[in-house]
Write a protein that holds these residues in place. Structure first.
Motif, mmCIF file in Angstrom:
data_model
loop_
_atom_site.group_PDB
_atom_site.id
_atom_site.type_symbol
_atom_site.label_atom_id
_atom_site.label_comp_id
_atom_site.label_asym_id
_atom_site.label_seq_id
_atom_site.Cartn_x
_atom_site.Cartn_y
_atom_site.Cartn_z
ATOM 1 N N ALA A 1 0.827 -1.208 0.000
ATOM 2 C CA ALA A 1 0.000 0.000 0.000
ATOM 3 C C ALA A 1 0.860 1.256 0.000
ATOM 4 C CB ALA A 1 -0.944 -0.008 1.200
ATOM 5 N N ASP A 2 1.919 1.251 0.801
ATOM 6 C CA ASP A 2 2.812 2.411 0.874
ATOM 7 C C ASP A 2 3.483 2.667 -0.471
ATOM 8 O OD1 ASP A 2 2.164 2.634 3.543
ATOM 9 O OD2 ASP A 2 4.044 1.736 4.278
ATOM 10 N N ALA A 3 3.952 1.591 -1.126
ATOM 11 C CA ALA A 3 4.683 1.750 -2.383
ATOM 12 C C ALA A 3 3.765 2.218 -3.505
ATOM 13 C CB ALA A 3 5.360 0.432 -2.760
ATOM 14 N N VAL A 4 2.570 1.653 -3.579
ATOM 15 C CA VAL A 4 1.629 2.067 -4.621
ATOM 16 C C VAL A 4 1.317 3.553 -4.487
ATOM 17 C CG1 VAL A 4 -0.748 1.832 -5.430
ATOM 18 C CG2 VAL A 4 0.620 -0.211 -4.988
ATOM 19 N N LYS A 5 1.023 3.986 -3.287
ATOM 20 C CA LYS A 5 0.708 5.396 -3.048
ATOM 21 C C LYS A 5 1.880 6.293 -3.446
ATOM 22 C CE LYS A 5 -0.704 8.576 0.643
ATOM 23 N NZ LYS A 5 -1.047 8.668 2.095
ATOM 24 N N ALA A 6 3.101 5.894 -3.065
ATOM 25 C CA ALA A 6 4.276 6.728 -3.368
ATOM 26 C C ALA A 6 4.570 6.767 -4.851
ATOM 27 C CB ALA A 6 5.478 6.177 -2.585
ATOM 28 N N VAL A 7 4.487 5.633 -5.533
ATOM 29 C CA VAL A 7 4.804 5.606 -6.965
ATOM 30 C C VAL A 7 3.839 6.492 -7.742
ATOM 31 C CG1 VAL A 7 4.721 4.124 -9.017
ATOM 32 C CG2 VAL A 7 5.972 3.369 -6.973
ATOM 33 N N TYR A 8 2.558 6.372 -7.474
ATOM 34 C CA TYR A 8 1.599 7.172 -8.235
ATOM 35 C C TYR A 8 1.699 8.651 -7.877
ATOM 36 C CZ TYR A 8 -0.317 3.094 -10.462
ATOM 37 O OH TYR A 8 -0.448 1.976 -11.250
ATOM 38 N N ALA A 9 2.074 8.966 -6.666
ATOM 39 C CA ALA A 9 2.293 10.364 -6.304
ATOM 40 C C ALA A 9 3.482 10.936 -7.078
ATOM 41 C CB ALA A 9 2.521 10.503 -4.801
ATOM 42 N N ASP A 10 4.554 10.163 -7.152
ATOM 43 C CA ASP A 10 5.767 10.640 -7.829
ATOM 44 C C ASP A 10 5.589 10.737 -9.330
ATOM 45 O OD1 ASP A 10 7.205 11.058 -5.566
ATOM 46 O OD2 ASP A 10 8.730 9.537 -5.952
ATOM 47 N N LEU A 11 4.685 9.953 -9.875
ATOM 48 C CA LEU A 11 4.495 9.985 -11.328
ATOM 49 C C LEU A 11 3.297 10.840 -11.736
ATOM 50 C CD1 LEU A 11 5.386 6.292 -12.237
ATOM 51 C CD2 LEU A 11 6.833 8.323 -12.267
#
Length: 438
Positions: A426-436
């Motif tokens: 959950a943490d990684a999905v949220k961070a990746v989409y925020a960064d992209l």
């Protein structure tokens, strides 16, 4: 004593407390992405936080949009200890069930070649599957009746073959799996010798033994996490006319320049292999160091469901091929329509996939199906993965997905059991989409 699922109940893993201070490697991050004005530094921040909060000694994330080169964010080291190498794009990690999509894609290549068909009986390649039976009283006996229909390639790809897994199977069938060594995975050198005493010595022998055992349900009627991708590896080598590992090397790894993907890590490369840990309460115990790892020795046979060690860079190249629908750096390995089929919902009519079992590394979403060895989103998540997102995770915490709607791909590498100790997915999905920029 702690029974560990990868050992399938064959052996119990005794964990002794380890004393001494824990040291963490230095943070190493790539520049933040610049895909949109809304881009953040969420992924590098996530990697730093996981190390600073003692959730993992090290972590690496590879992520990108479209066919762009990957961005890498890395923090910490591949093991506890002041002299441990820093974690980075070429560090090696046990990806366990993230092997399954690779095996699934290998089978899809043979479907493209015309050497397999989705609804072809497995018995065309493994004769023992000709007359399978289904348990009638699974809690108490091995009594069984004839299966209603043959096991097919589709069933193996989607965990609907009626096969079991030591992570989920119970009762007398579990005992038979253990007796016959149907445990296609490696844990550490401490338990491996006992497993090898009973585990088959080849994919052929493995598949033939599996064929002697009853199924837990009629093929095509139920989604149940299983050894089906390991059986599919045997189908691939029969239909492909060469050993499974040679097929994967020839058709995937070599053309995609995946030079850090191993069924057994060569001695010259073990210095890059992360230590695997087991969380017991709030203690992180090393159970398989890189030097002397069970993955440094050849496996009993190549485990198509859980056998690979890979770098974040290599797994990103695999995902990059998928997001580009079959080609990478000008080299085509699959037709676009084959990739789209592989990442579509291949479940038999009427079968539902709700969520991955705990500890498997699999995904959870509002509405899901299942494709070639990985889950498939049947609807998108606002601000997150789009419809058609395909991927899976590993028992030691690794995560990977391709989002064909938004052209996003991401790989997350850590090595610890259980995979759901922390909410990393959950943490990684949220961070990746925020960064992209989503």
């Amino acid at each position: 004593m702690k029974r560990f699922w990868l050992a399938g109940g064959v052996a119990a893993l005794a964990i002794a407390a380890v004393s001494g201070a824990t040291a963490f490697g230095q943070v190493a991050t790539s520049p933040p992405p610049r895909d949109a004005a809304a881009a953040t530094n969420a992924v590098p921040a996530l990697t730093r936080a996981y190390v600073a909060d003692r959730k993992a000694p090290g972590i690496v994330v590879a992520y990108a949009k479209g066919n762009r080169p990957p961005l890498f964010a890395a923090a910490g080291a591949i093991a506890d200890g002041a002299d441990a190498a820093k974690a980075g794009p070429d560090s090696l990690w046990r990806v366990y069930s993230m092997t399954k999509p690779i095996t699934g894609i290998a089978a899809m290549m043979l479907i493209e070649d015309g050497k397999l068909k989705l609804d072809q009986p497995v018995s065309d390649f493994i004769p023992g599957f000709k007359s399978m039976k289904v348990l009638t009283d699974p809690a108490n006996s091995l009594a069984a009746r004839p299966a209603a229909r043959p096991v097919t390639i589709r069933h193996l790809l989607t965990h609907t073959a009626g096969l079991g897994y030591t992570i989920v199977t119970k009762g007398p069938l579990l005992q038979e799996y253990e007796r016959l060594g149907i445990v296609p995975a490696a844990l550490n050198p401490g338990v491996e010798p006992n497993l090898r005493k009973v585990r088959p010595g080849s994919l052929k022998e493995f598949a033939d033994r599996v064929a002697t055992l009853p199924l837990i349900a009629d093929p095509g009627t139920k989604w149940s996490y299983s050894i089906s991708l390991d059986v599919l590896a045997r189908v691939v080598e029969v239909a492909g006319g060469m050993p499974f590992e040679q097929f994967v090397q020839t058709r995937l790894f070599a053309p995609l320049k995946m030079t850090s993907s191993y069924w057994s890590v060569p001695p010259s490369e073990t210095g890059r292999l992360a230590t695997n840990y087991l969380w017991t309460g709030e203690n992180r115990i090393p159970i398989d160091p890189g030097e002397g790892s069970v993955f440094a020795a050849p496996p009993s046979f190549p485990y198509g469901g859980a056998g690979l060690v890979m770098s974040a860079r290599d797994y990103d190249r695999f995902l990059g091929m998928l997001v580009s629908e079959g080609a990478l750096d000008g080299v085509r390995v699959m037709k676009p329509e084959t990739v789209r089929l592989a990442m579509s919902n291949l479940l038999p009519a009427g079968v539902v996939f709700d969520r991955a079992p705990g500890g498997s590394g699999g995904d959870t979403a509002p509405k899901m199906g299942f494709g070639a060895g990985g889950s498939v989103y049947l609807e998108g998540v606002p601000g997150g993965p789009g419809k058609g997102t395909y991927g899976w995770g590993g028992a030691a915490g690794t995560i990977a997905w391709v989002d064909p709607t938004n052209k996003i791909r991401a790989t997350v590498m850590v090595n610890y059991f259980p995979s759901d100790k922390w909410p990393l997915r959950a943490d990684a999905v949220k961070a990746v989409y925020a960064d992209l920029g989503f």
